[in-house]
Design an enzyme around this catalytic site. Sequence first.
Site, mmCIF file in Angstrom:
data_model
loop_
_atom_site.group_PDB
_atom_site.id
_atom_site.type_symbol
_atom_site.label_atom_id
_atom_site.label_comp_id
_atom_site.label_asym_id
_atom_site.label_seq_id
_atom_site.Cartn_x
_atom_site.Cartn_y
_atom_site.Cartn_z
ATOM 1 N N GLY A 55 0.896 -0.752 0.058
ATOM 2 C CA GLY A 55 0.041 -0.086 0.125
ATOM 3 C C GLY A 55 0.290 1.130 -0.636
ATOM 4 N N GLY A 101 0.491 5.617 1.109
ATOM 5 C CA GLY A 101 -0.195 6.041 1.964
ATOM 6 C C GLY A 101 0.799 7.533 1.872
ATOM 7 N N GLY A 102 -0.204 8.719 2.310
ATOM 8 C CA GLY A 102 0.317 9.590 2.876
ATOM 9 C C GLY A 102 1.988 10.322 3.417
ATOM 10 C CG PHE A 103 2.762 9.855 6.960
ATOM 11 C CD1 PHE A 103 3.921 10.796 6.754
ATOM 12 C CD2 PHE A 103 1.583 9.511 7.682
ATOM 13 C CE1 PHE A 103 3.131 12.008 8.439
ATOM 14 C CE2 PHE A 103 1.043 10.445 7.902
ATOM 15 C CZ PHE A 103 1.324 11.380 8.600
ATOM 16 N N GLY A 104 4.436 7.494 3.464
ATOM 17 C CA GLY A 104 5.251 6.782 2.339
ATOM 18 C C GLY A 104 4.450 4.774 2.291
ATOM 19 C CB VAL A 127 3.176 -0.337 3.730
ATOM 20 C CG1 VAL A 127 2.932 -1.007 4.191
ATOM 21 C CG2 VAL A 127 2.607 1.163 3.606
ATOM 22 C CE LYS A 185 2.346 4.034 7.720
ATOM 23 N NZ LYS A 185 1.680 5.031 8.352
ATOM 24 C CG ASP A 204 -5.275 10.965 9.376
ATOM 25 O OD1 ASP A 204 -6.924 10.707 9.018
ATOM 26 O OD2 ASP A 204 -4.681 10.289 8.538
#
Length: 898
Positions: A561, A563-566, A568, A582, A683
């Site tokens: 996956g 996401g906004g942070f990086g 996975v 992650k 979040d």
Amino acid sequence: MDNDGRGTIPSFFGHLFLLLLATTTAADDSATMSKLLQGLSPAPQGWSSSTSYCKWSGVSCDSSSHVTTINLASMSLSGTLPSDLSSLSYLKSLSLSTNSLSGPIPSFANLASIEEISLDHNNFTDLPSGTFRGLTSLQALSINYNPNLKPWTITEVDLVGSPSLVSLYASNSNIIGSLPDFFSSFPSLQHVRLSYNNINGSLPPSLGGSSVQTLWLNNQGQGLSGTLDVLSKMTQLNQAWLHKNQFTGPIPDLSKCKSLFDLELRDNLLTGIVPMSLMSLPNIQNVSLDKNKLQGPLPENPKNIKLTYGDVNSFCRSSPGPCDPQVMTMLEVAGALGYPIMLADSWSGNDACKGWSFVTCLDKNVTSVVLSKQHLAGSISPAFGNLTSLRTLLLNDNNLTGSIPDILASLPNLETLDVSNNNLSGLVPTFSEKVKLIKSGNPLLGKKISGRDGGVAGSFNASSLSGGAIAVIVIAILISVSVLLFIIFWCFCSKERKWESKRITSSMYRIKSSNHPTKEPLNHNDIGKSNIRNFDNGNVMFSIQFLRQVTDNFCPRNIIGKGGFGTVYKGVNEDGQEIAVKRMESTAMSGKGVDEFQAEIAVLTQVRHRHLVTLLGFCVNGNERLLVYEYMPGGTLSHHLFDQQQRRNSPISWRQRLTIAVDVARGVEYLHSLAKQSFIHRDLKPSNILLGDDMRAKVADFGLVRNAPDGKYSVETRLAGTFGYLAPEYAATGKVTTKIDVFSFGVILMEMITGRKALDDTVSDEMSHLVTWFRRILIAKEELSKVIDRSLDLDEETLESIAKVAKLAGHCTARDPQQRPDMGHVVNALSPLVEQWSPETRELEDDVWISDLSLNLPLNQVVARWQNEGTATMFGNYTSTTTSYVPSQDDSSVPSRA
Ligand SMILES: Nc1ncnc2c1ncn2[C@@H]1O[C@H](COP(=O)(O)OP(=O)(O)OP(=O)(O)O)[C@@H](O)[C@H]1O
Ligand SMILES: *[C@@H]1O[C@H](CO)[C@@H](O)[C@H](O)[C@H]1NC(C)=O
Ligand SMILES: *[C@@H]1O[C@H](CO)[C@@H](O)[C@H](O)[C@H]1NC(C)=O
Ligand SMILES: *[C@@H]1O[C@H](CO)[C@@H](O)[C@H](O)[C@H]1NC(C)=O
Ligand SMILES: *[C@@H]1O[C@H](CO)[C@@H](O)[C@H](O)[C@H]1NC(C)=O
Ligand SMILES: *[C@@H]1O[C@H](CO)[C@@H](O)[C@H](O)[C@H]1NC(C)=O
Ligand SMILES: *[C@@H]1O[C@H](CO)[C@@H](O)[C@H](O)[C@H]1NC(C)=O
């Protein structure tokens, strides 16, 4: 030991006796007989030193005055026996049963004539080794009920020299050790009664060919163990008392035991299906099966024999008749594994989706079977082929033999098959590309089994290979080379490895995965000033080498996956343990320094809860920060709620949604109650809710956006969160309270009810913002059913439950944060709904579900660490979530704790 009693020198008393009798015959027997007389008290009736022993009552002699029979049964005698009884070398029969004789049983060794020895019901204390050696004529030995005998073993008394033995009775006489595999030495043995002893071990194989008819082995102290398989070969068997032992495995097919009339199997650990043939054996009269772990259908009783089965057991139904097909399939699977006991414990009843361990289901169909590392032997059943919804089958790290059944390759939904580290052999079926097959650690797998003996064709003899075989090999090599090339091209993995290894900095520490507790000591200087204590419990810091290794060098194939942070990645270590890694650029952590990052992560890894995704540790690699989480195989809630068309997911039921909602609420409640000021998720959304194989949920990504002390939030806090889920006051002012999580949770409830995303550009403006639209419908008291997700099956009960949750969602999303309930209230409002729906979920709750990788750290320790850290400013009282919710009279009011 003296082999020939006739050669012994008569005692002084013997001489006197001889003189008195003035006789010269049978001198030897008279000495022994007088010693026998001397030792007994009172003297048996009709025994006197003044008469010839051949005239004593119960004694008979042959024509040469050799004693052949001594019968002193039931004479109320006490006393002891002379040690040289074995000098009566013509003795055929000795009966001393039912007295109170004590002391050691003398040796009978080498009494070649003796046919019968009975010493039952006495108080003997010793049975020395070799006592029964060389009794070549012995037919019956009985020493039942001598409970004060010093523990003895059947082996040491040495019976194997008695080929004529017909009956061996030694119940309640303190036998220990195992039943020797000696039955082939006794071709005539028919009756074995050894009940109430301490015999252990298993039934010896030589019982199989024996002529044993009566086999009493019931009530052994610790219990005999192993299977009953050998019974199937005991064709003469008519009575088997095996109750009160520890026998395991299934009842074998006894159809060859045509004479069997009495089979007592109660109080064992028997598993599996009762063979159909048992109840129709020609002579069967009595069968007891109670207190086992028998499975499958209850045996029919066509002949109306005396059958007991009631207690315990794991039959599928309480009356005879077929079980559910899926249950039968699962039992066949268990059968190929020898019906292991740990499966019998929970694989009971007629619904494989109801509390069966190692099994998970979706809508009544088994979707995963996870039997990794269970010490299983046996084979992989082709019955797996009947589980058409099966997605995940993990059988790794057992001792399975045989081949992988071809039919597994035709399972339409199979995604993962792990059979690594077993003893499988044979050719591997061809699986479709989407199946992830893990099969390493099976040295014999993939090699052809030679037809006749099942052995393995190990050596290659080129000259014996046919042209066809060579062609096959060439094609196989070509295929493997092209697959290899494909993998190399697709992943660029090897290239990346070289490039990345240059960036390994000195701040790396090698810590093996949690399965390998050995870790190199952490260097204080390297870690910085942060509190060392946080690093002593678990593997907080992972080395980049380890993470590279488990993710195949961050191979794109392993991405699960973004996401906004990086990004996975999924990682699997050698043990098959799975983690999620992650990988973020440091900017994602708002430019925090390494020290601060480490301290923060150290704290987060200590937060453990059944409904929080465990953060296992981290890694710092140059600019990169990597976080290591427990892997959640079920994916995100958002996949399950919204992506049904793309995925083969069947829609999740309302009951499952409710369960997930409670799980999430519990996780968040825990965060809030831990340290009010410090753990606000900020979040919450379906993509941060991850599911296990069992469809139970955990909250992910908590704690990464740290809260600043009250009042300064505007300085440090950039707005975290996701549009659609943001509480209005938070969006407007950035002010952070636990109530912003409650708001987001309310939005998630709405999504669960409607199956619609919080923000949906594809629908009309009026509907695109879920909260606004949903609240308007609630307030206008419009028909709720028109907003409900169409994939939900609706009945009255479901509708009622949905209505309650809709109301709760409304409360949670109240404009004024004060009016929103806190998470504890939410838990209390939701959990009765789940319980009403499926009472068994409460049991599930009690059963702490912690993944292999996690440490279960008690809450007080977590809090203590926090206090030491000094990061928490205040602690909410941790209140148990089991307090029940009492609905208030005013239906529209916010639920409150009882
Ligand atoms: N522990 C995990 N186990 C399995 N899959 C995970 C795990 N963590 C994350 N994922 C997968 O990776 C995806 C990306 O996760 P990530 O947390 O980076 O982003 P997100 O939650 O979707 O968005 P955001 O970064 O805004 O929070 C998730 O949607 C999920 O599919
Ligand atoms: C058996 O022997 C023990 C001592 O060895 C004694 O205590 C006990 O009373 C005896 N029992 C009987 C029934 O004689
Ligand atoms: C059986 O019992 C003996 C002694 O009582 C013990 O030494 C042995 O280990 C036991 N064997 C098994 C298989 O339990
Ligand atoms: C069957 O069991 C009953 C009760 O245990 C017993 O009385 C009866 O004798 C048994 N019948 C046979 C044939 O063993
Ligand atoms: C598997 O399915 C086939 C066909 O439906 C059926 O005949 C067979 O009995 C099933 N096996 C089991 C163990 O359920
Ligand atoms: C469950 O299995 C049955 C029979 O194989 C099938 O008809 C049904 O569609 C399956 N349900 C789901 C949700 O997969
Ligand atoms: C695995 O099974 C084989 C025989 O099937 C046995 O010899 C071996 O001891 C078993 N190994 C383990 C670890 O149980």
